[in-house]
Design an enzyme around this catalytic site. Structure first.
Site, short mmCIF file in Angstrom:
data_model
loop_
_atom_site.label_atom_id
_atom_site.label_comp_id
_atom_site.label_asym_id
_atom_site.label_seq_id
_atom_site.Cartn_x
_atom_site.Cartn_y
_atom_site.Cartn_z
N ASP A 81 48.04 30.97 49.32
CA ASP A 81 48.13 29.64 50.85
C ASP A 81 48.21 30.48 51.82
OD1 ASP A 81 48.26 27.79 48.39
OD2 ASP A 81 50.37 27.23 48.26
N CYS A 122 51.02 33.70 42.51
CA CYS A 122 51.76 33.29 43.37
C CYS A 122 52.30 31.86 42.85
CB CYS A 122 50.85 33.50 44.84
SG CYS A 122 51.29 34.95 45.44
N ASP A 123 52.55 31.04 44.03
CA ASP A 123 52.45 29.88 43.88
C ASP A 123 52.01 28.78 42.72
OD1 ASP A 123 52.87 27.19 44.75
OD2 ASP A 123 52.25 26.99 46.73
N LYS A 124 50.58 28.17 42.85
CA LYS A 124 50.20 27.49 42.18
C LYS A 124 50.14 27.92 40.41
CE LYS A 124 48.22 28.07 44.47
NZ LYS A 124 48.39 28.11 45.70
N CYS A 194 55.48 37.06 47.95
CA CYS A 194 56.00 36.65 50.14
C CYS A 194 57.54 36.99 49.70
CB CYS A 194 56.31 35.37 50.28
SG CYS A 194 54.23 35.45 50.66
N GLU A 445 49.69 22.26 52.29
CA GLU A 445 50.54 22.76 52.91
C GLU A 445 51.39 22.67 54.79
OE1 GLU A 445 52.44 25.39 49.57
OE2 GLU A 445 52.24 26.54 51.00
N SER A 471 55.47 25.00 52.92
CA SER A 471 55.43 25.95 52.15
C SER A 471 57.35 26.09 51.75
CB SER A 471 55.37 27.04 52.62
OG SER A 471 55.58 28.28 52.48
#
Length: 555
Positions: A81, A122-124, A194, A445, A471
């Site tokens: 992202d 990460c994320d998804k 992150c 985002e 985010s």
């Protein structure tokens, strides 16, 4: 020992051709007789969050082999992202969760794996892999990337999100170009996710209380040898899970899902988990929505506060005792159910009972929380009848109740131009619409905008309301997931420039201060704009994605 799923893929004369194909990869007959452990790997060298997952996967495979299993690797896509933020690429981010889920489910069924190890960053990617594994209902264990370490410039720690916020300062002449470039070069000194309580780390922390990861998965920093050892132990445990047929549907129950939502509140996690946790529950047939988040947020205090709400990072939490210490506090307070099973073969309580808190200012005692209620509030009113979400711990007190004029934009790009151009004033309520799952499509985002506002110190002066999302790094009076979204004819589609919007976070209200008769006139004249995607994956996604309040699941 149970009959392995792989037996039907490798036994008897009729599977000679199949065995021959696998021997063509250099595998021996002895190896083929071992339990088959599928190792889903989202390695890419395109960004630091996943650039080390090849090494982590190698450690998983070593662990599988040491425990008598056969590791069989396959890949998954991984969207970052931070790279695609603010450009068209962000439209593809949330939809990628479905691609990942389908790929894991497909490989699990097609190749008869006896268990899965999900190596995700990460994320998804983390929820996507979990959703796929749950659909296949194959014994599953997760090992995540781990957070990166903090960068330093001129001997000072950078924190978690410096260069994005620094953009506004360099463009306004408040920071030298040389310092800005030094920040860019130093902000990510190591591999890993992150480093704040953003979506990747929030999701990694949830895997521990869901029972599908070993203790430490949420917080051990990516560069630590300790994470390599954890990966080996994960591979070893996957073999045990296969032999015991520990199906994830028997581990992730409705109560363990509630545990995850409660931990989410205790940690002040990313609002994106209000998308991902209901979707994970949906893979098992559980009907969770943001209403469950709202109810539990009223019961559960926030006892950990990390960046973006403070300067502390995930590494700080790890040093203070990690997720296990937080979970232990929740169980001892009667908030979390410690009897839930885990992939370790023990209960969640047994996993954490011997841990302790090493810094009571990072992990607060239950009777001295950062706030009496959880880290996410759900706001309702005529602007968001089905709900909207805000990360309350990242909002300064003076902005938790705000009424101001709407500044209306139909895309993130329009909004960014106005912000950079200096057209936003103190007291404004920025409205960004047609950025929901259906209207975006893909629910972009808004970190570029929120970070720019923070860089200008305007995060304490203006509010932002959107049917898109944020985010986990976003901070300020930013309200997302407004539902129904504009593309479905939600009230946010009817807002006009200068309309007054009331935000009262403590009362959990979000209202457009316009007479209903006027709104009805606007509703009668409303026409939904086209998304611009007339073919391909995003057209299919836009036409089939479900409501955001239940996790934007694909129908």
């Amino acid at each position: 020992m149970n009959i392995l799923r792989s037996d039907v893929y490798k036994s008897g004369y009729e599977k000679s051709a199949a065995r021959g194909k696998m021997k063509g990869a250099g595998l021996t007959g002895e190896e083929l007789n071992r339990p088959w452990i599928g190792v889903a790997n989202s390695f890419t060298n395109a960004f630091g969050g996943h650039s080390h997952l090849d090494k982590l996967t190698r450690a998983v495979c070593d662990g599988v082999y040491m425990a008598g299993g056969l590791p069989l690797e396959f890949g998954s896509i991984a969207v970052c992202d931070a790279i695609c933020m603010g450009v068209e690429g962000m439209n593809w981010s949330l939809p990628s969760r479905e691609v990942i889920a389908h790929s894991v489910e497909t490989m699990a069924h097609a190749h008869g794996f006896d268990a899965l190890v999900l190596v995700a960053g990460c994320d998804k990617i983390i929820p996507g892999m979990i959703i796929g594994a749950l659909r296949a209902d194959v014994p599953t264990i997760v090992i995540c990337a781990g957070p990166s370490l903090e960068g330093k410039v001129h001997g000072k720690k950078l924190g978690a999100l410096h260069s994005v916020e620094a953009r506004a300062q360099v463009e306004s002449g408040k920071m030298s170009k040389e310092l800005y470039e030094a920040i860019e070069d130093s902000q990510n000194p190591t591999c890993g996710a992150c480093k704040g309580m953003f979506t990747a780390n929030s999701m990694a922390c949830m895997t521990e209380v869901l029972g599908i990861a070993l203790p430490g998965n949420g917080t051990i920093p990516a560069p630590y040898a300790e994470r390599i050892r954890l990966a080996k132990l994960t591979g070893m445990q996957a073999v045990e899970a296969a032999k015991a047929d520990m199906k994830p549907s028997e581990i992730i129950t409705e109560e363990s899902m509630r545990n995850a939502i409660k931990l989410f509140m205790m940690l002040g996690s990313s609002t994106n988990l209000a998308l991902h946790l209901p979707a994970i529950g949906g893979a098992l047939g559980y009907d969770f929505s943001i209403d469950d988040f709202d109810a539990l947020s009223r019961e559960v205090p926030q006892i950990v506060k990390l960046f973006p709400a403070t300067t502390n990072t995930i590494e700080t939490l790890h040093d203070a005792g990690g997720v296990s210490a937080v979970v232990k506090q929740g169980i001892e307070a009667g908030c979390l159910d410690g009897s839930q099973r885990s992939v370790t073969g023990k209960s969640i309580w047994d996993n954490v009972k011997d841990t302790q808190v090493y810094d009571a200012e990072v992990i607060r005692p239950w009777d001295n929380p950062f706030s009496a209620q959880g880290g996410l509030f759900v706001l309702k009113g005529n602007l968001s009848p089905d709900g909207a979400v805000v990360k309350i711990g990242a909002v300064v007190p003076e902005m938790r109740k705000h009424t101001g004029p709407a500044r209306v934009f139909n895309s993130e790009e329009e909004t960014m131009s106005a912000v950079v151009g200096g057209h936003i004033r103190k007291g404004d309520v920025i409205v960004i619409r047609y950025e929901g799952p259906r209207g975006g499509p893909g629910m972009q985002e808004m970190l570029q905008i929120t970070a720019y506002l923070s860089g200008l110190k305007m995060d304490t002066e203006v509010a932002l309301v959107t049917d898109g999302r944020f985010s986990g790094a976003s901070r300020g009076a930013v309200v997302g997931h407004v539902s129904p979204e504009a593309a479905l004819g939600g009230t946010i589609a009817l807002v006009e420039e200068g309309d007054m919007i009331e935000i009262d976070m403590e009362a959990r209200k979000l209202n457009l201060l316009v007479d209903e008769a006027v709104l009805q006139e606007r509703r009668n004249a409303w026409v939904c704009p086209e998304t611009g995607y007339t073919r391909g994956w995003l057209k299919h996604y836009s036409e089939n994605v479900g409501c955001v309040t239940k996790g934007a699941q694909l129908g």
